[in-house]
Design an enzyme around this catalytic site. Structure first.
Site, short mmCIF file in Angstrom:
data_model
loop_
_atom_site.label_atom_id
_atom_site.label_comp_id
_atom_site.label_asym_id
_atom_site.label_seq_id
_atom_site.Cartn_x
_atom_site.Cartn_y
_atom_site.Cartn_z
N ASP A 177 51.82 37.07 43.24
CA ASP A 177 51.03 36.44 44.30
C ASP A 177 49.70 36.67 43.94
O ASP A 177 49.02 37.39 43.45
CB ASP A 177 51.21 37.61 45.56
CG ASP A 177 50.61 36.87 46.76
OD1 ASP A 177 51.42 36.65 47.70
OD2 ASP A 177 49.24 37.08 46.95
N ASN A 185 40.30 29.38 49.56
CA ASN A 185 40.26 28.38 50.51
C ASN A 185 39.05 28.34 51.52
O ASN A 185 38.40 27.40 51.61
CB ASN A 185 41.57 28.39 51.45
CG ASN A 185 42.52 27.73 50.60
OD1 ASN A 185 42.54 26.96 50.11
ND2 ASN A 185 43.70 28.38 51.31
N HIS A 190 40.23 23.83 50.96
CA HIS A 190 41.78 23.80 50.61
C HIS A 190 42.21 23.00 49.60
O HIS A 190 43.18 23.46 48.74
CB HIS A 190 42.07 23.05 52.17
CG HIS A 190 43.79 23.67 52.36
ND1 HIS A 190 44.85 22.84 51.74
CD2 HIS A 190 44.31 24.74 52.90
CE1 HIS A 190 45.83 23.59 51.90
NE2 HIS A 190 45.63 24.56 52.71
N ASP A 194 44.32 24.29 46.50
CA ASP A 194 45.60 23.38 45.80
C ASP A 194 45.34 23.23 44.26
O ASP A 194 46.34 23.43 43.57
CB ASP A 194 45.38 22.05 46.38
CG ASP A 194 46.12 21.93 47.76
OD1 ASP A 194 46.36 23.12 48.24
OD2 ASP A 194 46.23 21.07 48.65
N GLU A 220 51.50 31.14 48.27
CA GLU A 220 50.46 31.40 46.82
C GLU A 220 51.49 32.48 46.18
O GLU A 220 50.64 33.28 45.64
CB GLU A 220 49.17 31.77 47.16
CG GLU A 220 48.75 32.19 48.76
CD GLU A 220 49.27 33.88 48.83
OE1 GLU A 220 50.30 34.04 49.35
OE2 GLU A 220 48.32 34.61 48.51
P1 GH3 Z 1 46.40 39.02 49.16
O1 GH3 Z 1 45.72 39.49 47.95
O2 GH3 Z 1 46.55 40.16 50.04
O3 GH3 Z 1 47.66 38.50 48.72
O4 GH3 Z 1 45.16 38.02 49.83
P2 GH3 Z 1 45.57 36.57 50.07
O5 GH3 Z 1 44.43 36.22 50.92
O6 GH3 Z 1 46.16 36.03 48.93
O7 GH3 Z 1 46.84 36.71 51.16
P3 GH3 Z 1 46.84 35.91 52.48
O8 GH3 Z 1 48.28 36.06 52.91
O9 GH3 Z 1 46.05 36.49 53.37
O10 GH3 Z 1 46.59 34.35 52.53
C1 GH3 Z 1 47.07 33.33 51.71
C2 GH3 Z 1 46.49 32.24 51.80
O11 GH3 Z 1 47.07 31.19 50.98
C3 GH3 Z 1 46.22 31.48 53.15
C4 GH3 Z 1 46.90 30.30 53.13
O12 GH3 Z 1 45.91 29.42 53.58
C5 GH3 Z 1 46.82 29.81 51.79
N1 GH3 Z 1 47.82 28.73 51.00
C6 GH3 Z 1 49.18 28.90 51.20
N2 GH3 Z 1 49.54 28.07 50.93
C7 GH3 Z 1 48.80 27.08 50.28
C8 GH3 Z 1 48.60 25.90 49.80
O13 GH3 Z 1 49.56 25.26 49.64
N3 GH3 Z 1 47.29 25.22 49.62
C9 GH3 Z 1 46.39 26.07 49.70
N4 GH3 Z 1 45.15 25.47 49.30
N5 GH3 Z 1 46.24 27.26 50.45
C10 GH3 Z 1 47.45 27.64 50.66
MG MG Z 2 47.78 36.41 48.20
#
Ligand code: GH3
Ligand code: MG
Length: 315
Positions: A177, A185, A190, A194, A220
């Site tokens: 992860d 982001n 965003h 990506d 992610e």
């Molecule tokens: P942690 O270290 O605890 O994992 O923190 P984190 O910020 O990585 O975790 P969190 O679950 O708070 O946020 C995950 C982020 O991933 C939020 C979401 O918008 C982003 N995300 C998920 N799928 C995609 C995608 O397809 N594209 C983009 N750009 N962002 C994405």
């Molecule tokens: Mg994460």
């Protein structure tokens, strides 16, 4: 388009070769049935074939029957070209699997247009296969990263688990992860996020063997299935992946973005566990890695029970 002529009479064969060459076909010629069958069995076989009925070795109808019983893809369009006339013979030839039937002496223009009809069938089937393959890829892959999608990586895990149980080979699993990805982001947008996901997937693939499987498990989060990998080997791979991701920042149109990854590792051991339990164990290790400060690998520690099952199957 490649075309086969199977004709034992040299003069007729030469005549056909000359016409087909003139019409732009790439001709492969066989003087008997065995040779024709061999050419049709090749890795890149002709898509159209003109078959004489009576030939030494295999006759034309037998070749038709063999081609059809193999049911190979892509389709081979078969035309019987024979001196045998009469409804009975036409029916026998077509029932053996021929798509069309022409009698000798053939009329040049008729042969040309009948071949064109055959080409249309062949081209249509090519389009159909391409569309089906594209749909298959769409249905099984994540479009952003090109990795297996959630459903497909779970299928891969089930498959490898069954294989590992049968063979007694180990099986490793990594749940990875991205750290603080939300900040990427928020800070870069965003689209840059990506681009980071795409780049991370590509870097991970560089370290995997052909029979390993990598999937985008969630936003992610990535799941890797590693046949033949015990816990220590999977842990070592996870560390290589971590170093590769944090080793250099990802260059995007919005700027250069440093990225780190936390990884949880689990492996099949003895009687243990089913796919869900294996994922839970990797997930639990991943959460430990997050708790201990991120950008690190944690391995083993047994199956977790605190995670809700719907997080695992299905999404
Ligand atoms: P942690 O270290 O605890 O994992 O923190 P984190 O910020 O990585 O975790 P969190 O679950 O708070 O946020 C995950 C982020 O991933 C939020 C979401 O918008 C982003 N995300 C998920 N799928 C995609 C995608 O397809 N594209 C983009 N750009 N962002 C994405
Ligand atoms: Mg994460």
């Amino acid at each position: 388009m490649k075309i086969l002529i199977a004709e034992d009479d040299k003069v007729s064969r030469r005549l056909l070769e000359a016409h087909l060459g003139k019409w732009g076909y790439q001709v492969e010629a066989a003087g008997d049935g065995e040779e024709a069958w061999r050419l049709l069995q090749s890795a890149d076989p002709p898509r159209l074939a003109i078959l004489d009925w009576m030939m030494p070795g295999l006759d034309g109808t037998e070749i038709c029957r063999r081609v059809r019983s193999e049911g190979r893809e892509p389709y081979t369009y078969l035309i019987m070209l024979t001196a045998l006339t009469g409804e009975e013979n036409v029916c026998e030839g077509m029932e053996a699997g021929a798509d069309d039937y022409l009698t000798k002496p053939f009329r040049v223009n008729e042969l040309r247009v009948r071949l064109r009809a055959g080409r249309r069938i062949v081209d249509l089937q090519d389009e159909l296969i391409a569309a089906r393959d594209a749909l298959g890829i769409k249905a099984s892959h994540d479009p952003l990263t090109g990795l297996w999608n959630h459903e497909e990586i779970l299928c891969s895990l089930q498959r490898e688990l069954a294989r590992a149980r049968r063979s007694g080979e180990p099986l490793g699993v990594i749940m990875a992860d991205l750290d603080h990805f939300k900040q990427v982001n928020d800070g870069f947008g965003h689209q840059a996020g990506d681009a980071v996901l795409h780049a991370v997937a590509a870097r991970m693939l560089e370290h995997l063997r052909p029979y390993d499987a990598a999937g985008r498990y969630g936003g992610e989060e990535f799941l890797l299935v590693l046949p033949g990998c015990d816990l220590r080997n999977a842990e070592a791979l996870a560390e290589r992946l971590r170093l590769s991701i944090c080793g250099s920042p990802v260059e995007t149109s919005e700027g250069v973005i440093p990225v780190t990854l936390s990884l949880g590792v689990a492996a099949l051991a003895g009687e243990e566990p089913d796919a869900a339990a294996l994922i839970r164990a990797a997930d639990r290790a991943l959460y430990r890695a997050k708790e201990k400060g991120r950008n690190r690998v944690e391995a083993g520690g047994g199956a977790a029970t605190h995670l809700a099952p719907q997080r695992i199957f299905p999404r």
